[in-house]
Structures are given as C-alpha cells and as structure tokens.
Design an enzyme around this catalytic site. Structure first.
Site, PDB file in Angstrom:
ATOM      1  N   CYS A  75       0.842  -1.214   0.000  1.00 43.22           N
ATOM      2  CA  CYS A  75       0.000   0.000   0.000  1.00 43.22           C
ATOM      3  C   CYS A  75       0.871   1.256   0.000  1.00 43.22           C
ATOM      4  CB  CYS A  75      -0.910  -0.017   1.224  1.00 43.22           C
ATOM      5  SG  CYS A  75      -2.033   1.388   1.264  1.00 43.22           S
ATOM      6  N   CYS A  79       0.577   4.648   6.913  1.00 46.63           N
ATOM      7  CA  CYS A  79      -0.045   4.490   8.238  1.00 46.63           C
ATOM      8  C   CYS A  79       0.922   3.763   9.173  1.00 46.63           C
ATOM      9  CB  CYS A  79      -1.356   3.721   8.115  1.00 46.63           C
ATOM     10  SG  CYS A  79      -2.434   4.412   6.852  1.00 46.63           S
ATOM     11  N   CYS A  82       0.525  -0.038  10.261  1.00 46.87           N
ATOM     12  CA  CYS A  82      -0.015  -1.040   9.336  1.00 46.87           C
ATOM     13  C   CYS A  82       1.043  -1.967   8.729  1.00 46.87           C
ATOM     14  CB  CYS A  82      -0.792  -0.351   8.218  1.00 46.87           C
ATOM     15  SG  CYS A  82      -1.662  -1.536   7.179  1.00 46.87           S
ATOM     16  N   CYS A 119     -16.742  -8.707   5.398  1.00 47.45           N
ATOM     17  CA  CYS A 119     -16.028  -7.430   5.226  1.00 47.45           C
ATOM     18  C   CYS A 119     -14.757  -7.679   4.414  1.00 47.45           C
ATOM     19  CB  CYS A 119     -15.620  -6.870   6.578  1.00 47.45           C
ATOM     20  SG  CYS A 119     -16.980  -6.745   7.739  1.00 47.45           S
ATOM     21  N   CYS A 150     -19.598  -5.510   3.459  1.00 45.80           N
ATOM     22  CA  CYS A 150     -18.836  -4.324   3.860  1.00 45.80           C
ATOM     23  C   CYS A 150     -17.537  -4.361   3.069  1.00 45.80           C
ATOM     24  CB  CYS A 150     -18.542  -4.361   5.352  1.00 45.80           C
ATOM     25  SG  CYS A 150     -17.556  -2.963   5.929  1.00 45.80           S
ATOM     26  N   CYS A 210     -19.249   2.536   8.548  1.00 43.91           N
ATOM     27  CA  CYS A 210     -18.506   1.832   9.591  1.00 43.91           C
ATOM     28  C   CYS A 210     -17.238   2.652   9.805  1.00 43.91           C
ATOM     29  CB  CYS A 210     -18.164   0.410   9.144  1.00 43.91           C
ATOM     30  SG  CYS A 210     -17.074  -0.460  10.289  1.00 43.91           S
ATOM     31  N   ARG A 286     -17.955  -2.062  17.916  1.00 39.05           N
ATOM     32  CA  ARG A 286     -17.291  -3.358  17.697  1.00 39.05           C
ATOM     33  C   ARG A 286     -15.975  -3.453  18.471  1.00 39.05           C
ATOM     34  NH1 ARG A 286     -16.787  -3.770  12.193  1.00 39.05           N
ATOM     35  NH2 ARG A 286     -18.949  -4.442  12.202  1.00 39.05           N
TER      36      ARG A 286
HETATM   37  N1  SAM Z   1      -6.672   0.570   3.168  1.00 35.95           N
HETATM   38  C1  SAM Z   1      -7.934   0.776   3.727  1.00 35.95           C
HETATM   39  C2  SAM Z   1      -7.973   1.914   4.708  1.00 35.95           C
HETATM   40  O1  SAM Z   1      -6.989   2.184   5.363  1.00 35.95           O
HETATM   41  O2  SAM Z   1      -9.019   2.524   4.833  1.00 35.95           O
HETATM   42  C3  SAM Z   1      -8.546  -0.436   4.363  1.00 35.95           C
HETATM   43  C4  SAM Z   1      -7.761  -1.395   5.194  1.00 35.95           C
HETATM   44  S1  SAM Z   1      -7.098  -0.807   6.737  1.00 35.95           S
HETATM   45  C5  SAM Z   1      -6.100  -2.152   7.178  1.00 35.95           C
HETATM   46  C6  SAM Z   1      -8.503  -0.780   7.854  1.00 35.95           C
HETATM   47  C7  SAM Z   1      -8.286  -0.338   9.283  1.00 35.95           C
HETATM   48  O3  SAM Z   1      -7.706  -1.401  10.037  1.00 35.95           O
HETATM   49  C8  SAM Z   1      -7.374   0.831   9.555  1.00 35.95           C
HETATM   50  O4  SAM Z   1      -7.980   2.054   9.333  1.00 35.95           O
HETATM   51  C9  SAM Z   1      -7.040   0.641  11.023  1.00 35.95           C
HETATM   52  O5  SAM Z   1      -7.966   1.338  11.837  1.00 35.95           O
HETATM   53  C10 SAM Z   1      -7.177  -0.867  11.229  1.00 35.95           C
HETATM   54  N2  SAM Z   1      -5.838  -1.445  11.458  1.00 35.95           N
HETATM   55  C11 SAM Z   1      -4.891  -1.638  10.526  1.00 35.95           C
HETATM   56  N3  SAM Z   1      -3.765  -2.141  11.089  1.00 35.95           N
HETATM   57  C12 SAM Z   1      -4.009  -2.264  12.399  1.00 35.95           C
HETATM   58  C13 SAM Z   1      -3.223  -2.700  13.513  1.00 35.95           C
HETATM   59  N4  SAM Z   1      -1.952  -3.068  13.376  1.00 35.95           N
HETATM   60  N5  SAM Z   1      -3.792  -2.719  14.731  1.00 35.95           N
HETATM   61  C14 SAM Z   1      -5.076  -2.319  14.884  1.00 35.95           C
HETATM   62  N6  SAM Z   1      -5.857  -1.871  13.879  1.00 35.95           N
HETATM   63  C15 SAM Z   1      -5.336  -1.837  12.653  1.00 35.95           C
HETATM   64 FE1  SF4 Z   2      -2.847   1.158   3.397  1.00 37.73          FE
HETATM   65 FE2  SF4 Z   2      -2.724  -0.038   5.761  1.00 37.73          FE
HETATM   66 FE3  SF4 Z   2      -3.062   2.588   5.642  1.00 37.73          FE
HETATM   67 FE4  SF4 Z   2      -5.068   0.950   4.858  1.00 37.73          FE
HETATM   68  S1  SF4 Z   2      -4.230   1.153   6.914  1.00 37.73           S
HETATM   69  S2  SF4 Z   2      -4.324   2.793   3.808  1.00 37.73           S
HETATM   70  S3  SF4 Z   2      -3.879  -0.745   3.998  1.00 37.73           S
HETATM   71  S4  SF4 Z   2      -1.236   1.459   4.932  1.00 37.73           S
END
Ligand code: SAM
Ligand code: SF4
Ligand code: DTB
Length: 340
Positions: A75, A79, A82, A119, A150, A210, A286
C-alpha cells in the site's frame, strides 16, 4: 441516575452551535465532556454505558462479522501501525487481488460459521475504476449468499461511491483512526479531512458507515476523547464503530521493539468502548482488533461496557483472531448469543 447529559443546563446548546439533527441523539459534544466521561470512576462509567446499552439493544446479542483481505500489502500510504504499508519493512508481502470465486468460497465458510456480515479489505490508497469491477462482483455474490456486505478500499471518488451503492453495498469501512491532533503523528500521506470527505460521500449515497479507530498507539487520553468526539459529532453517527487495540507489527513505527508505545491498560480500552457507547447510543460498537491477546475477563468487560459486535474467524486482515472454538466457549460462559 444520570444517563444522558444533554438536559443539564451546563451542556445545553449554546448560541452559535450548529442546529442539531432530529434523531434525538447528541452531535454537539465538547472534548472536555468526553474527557469527563473517561475520568469517571470505572463503576460509574460502566453503569452509564450499561443503562444506555440496555435502553437500545438486547445486551446479550452480539453481531458477528468476518474479514478477508482481498488485496494484501504494497500500500502506498504510510499508516504507522499497518503491516501492509510499502513504507515499512514488515513480514507481510504484497499480493495480487483475489479472484471472485475464491472470495465467495471464503464467504460461504464464514456464513456457515454464523457470521452475518462479510467485510472485504484492500490495501489501496484508493481503488482504480477497473478494480471496482471485481469488487462489485464480490459484493453482488456475497449478497446472493444472504450476507450483509462491507468493503474497505481507501479513499473514494463520488462516482466510485455510486458504483458501490449500485452493486448493493451495505457498509463502507473507513476509520478516522485517532484524534485530529494526533493523526499527523501516525499518517502523513493523506489528511484527516480526506477521510472525512470520503465518509461524507459514503453517507450521502445512503451506504451505512462503519468508522472507528485504534487505541494504544502512544496517544493521550485527550486524543482518545478527541477520536470519540469526531465520531459522535458526525452529522449522523456511524452505524458501526470499530474500536481496535493496536496490533504491534514488527517493522512498523508503532510496532518496533524500540517504539515508544507502551501497552495500553486494558481498563483504558474498556473505557474507550464505554464512552463510545454513551456518546453513540444507537451504534453497534465493535470490539475489533486485539481480542486474540485479551483474556476472557477483559472481553467480558468490553461486552458489559456496550460492545455488541466482533470479528469472528481465525484471521483479521493479516493478523490473528481468537479461534472459533474459544469464541464459542466464551459466548457459552457469558450467555451471549449471535445476532441473527
Ligand atoms: N486501506 C484501507 C484503509 O486504510 O481505509 C482499508 C484497510 S485498513 C487495514 C482498515 C483499518 O484497520 C485501519 O484504518 C485501522 O484502523 C485498522 N488497522 C490496521 N492495522 C491495524 C493494527 N496493526 N492494529 C489495529 N488496527 C489496525
Ligand atoms: Fe494502506 Fe494499511 Fe493505511 Fe489501509 S491502513 S491505507 S492498507 S497502509
Ligand atoms: C477495522 O476497524 N478493523 C479491521 C477492519 N476495520 C478492516 C481491520 C483490523 C486489522 C488488524 C490488523 C491486520 O490484521 O492486519
């Protein structure tokens, strides 16, 4: 007993405040009010949350959703938490988008296990229009199985929102993740306002929202209050509010052994759930990521605090989730039942 605070003169609408929607719910919280909820004695906060939960929901029913990563890793967003960001060197390797039949086969397994919502998540900053062809087929196929749908695909243009709506999408997941103030410490490749703009177009198209966030990333309690503030003051509360406990991923800024992210006290996580319940009485809250590492007692207190939805199945997107037999045993011990 004080359940809601909006009738007290101190919290009455003040001149200059935007008009409140006619849903009977508050959308004009101040951060100090939310901090005051966080600061209540634990028993008092739990009592308020319980009273509100019982006024709006069957307190023993829990909605079950299952996650699948339909496009993993690589990606372009950064973030800090992530596993799927190309900016971090994590154990997760980038893959191609799954084919529709494999996704539907997985959805059938989830349905047979009692899950009512499927989802599907993709590691995109935003989808390409041609990616959406396949996603729309997945949505249509999952709906034909009789499950709610979702997806979480990143930022969307209004045209893409319309296509998802036309495919019959029930929910779009898009998290604000944390407070407006702390956001820049975690993500630099898109702004808080970008997230709010996508949420607005999803809402305007009539798709259920959501939206939630993560705690345990080194944010302050005021930031946790600020996150709840953003959610509770949206023009309409999200139908679903996922509260995630940070899953520490090796190689990410928030997950490195040296990262300055002490584990969050479980009671603070439970308080975040309770405050979400008090401020968003009609939303499904949730208990999301982090259950695998939580003991049963912590999870039970989350349900007491008003959590009424979980992810089931052995995997979240890239990390683990409790095994189905552990969840079944917990439901049995607590007298909980899945929501139909
Ligand atoms: N890329 C898309 C986005 O960011 O909107 C969808 C997937 S992203 C993995 C969805 C959500 O998962 C993130 O916004 C975050 O809140 C949660 N998430 C991701 N990694 C996480 C982690 N290591 N621990 C807890 N929540 C996490
Ligand atoms: Fe990409 Fe992870 Fe951020 Fe979602 S949370 S936008 S998958 S880096
Ligand atoms: C949400 O708030 N939590 C889910 C879902 N929405 C997409 C994702 C949790 C991801 C946990 C880390 C992982 O498995 O990679």
């Amino acid at each position: 007993m004080s359940i809601e605070t909006h009738d007290t003169p101190e919290f009455a609408p003040q001149p200059g405040m935007p008009p409140q929607p006619a849903d009977g719910l508050r959308h004009d919280w101040r951060v100090d009010e939310i901090e005051a909820l966080f600061a209540l004695p634990f028993n008092d906060l739990m009592f308020q949350a319980q009273a509100i939960h019982r006024a709006h929901f069957d307190p023993n029913a829990v909605q079950l959703s299952t996650l699948l990563s339909i496009k993993t890793g690589g990606c372009p967003e950064d973030c800090g938490y992530c596993s799927q960001s190309a900016h971090h060197d994590t154990p997760v390797k980038a893959g191609k988008m799954m084919d529709v039949d494999s996704v539907l086969a997985e959805a059938r397994v989830a349905k047979d296990a009692g899950s009512t919502r499927y989802c599907m998540g993709a590691a995109w900053r935003s989808p390409k229009d041609r990616d959406l062809d396949k996603v729309c087929e997945m949505i249509e196929g999952v709906r034909e199985l009789g499950m709610e749908t979702c997806v979480t695909l990143g930022m969307l243009t209004p045209g893409q929102v319309e296509r998802l709506h036309d495919a019959g999408l029930d929910y779009y997941n898009h998290n604000i993740d944390t407070s407006a103030e702390f956001y820049g410490d975690i993500i630099t490749t898109r702004t808080y306002q970008d997230r709010l703009d996508t949420l607005e177009s999803v809402r305007d198209a009539g798709i259920n929202v959501c939206c939630g966030g993560i705690v345990g990333m080194g944010e302050s309690r005021r930031d946790r209050a600020g996150m709840v503030l953003t959610l509770a003051n949206l023009p309409q509360h999200p139908e679903s509010v996922p509260i995630n406990m940070l899953m520490k991923i090796e190689g990410t800024p928030t997950g490195n052994a040296t990262a300055d992210t002490e584990d969050l006290d479980a009671f603070e996580f439970i308080r975040t759930i309770a405050v979400s319940r008090v401020t968003m009485p009609e939303s499904f809250v949730r208990l999301s990521a982090g259950r695998e590492a939580m003991n049963d007692q912590t999870q039970a207190l989350c349900f007491m605090a008003g959590a009424n939805s979980i992810f089931v199945g052995p995997k979240l997107l890239t990390t683990g989730n409790p095994a189905p037999d552990r969840d079944a045993a917990l439901f049995d011990r607590l007298g909980l039942h899945p929501l139909d």
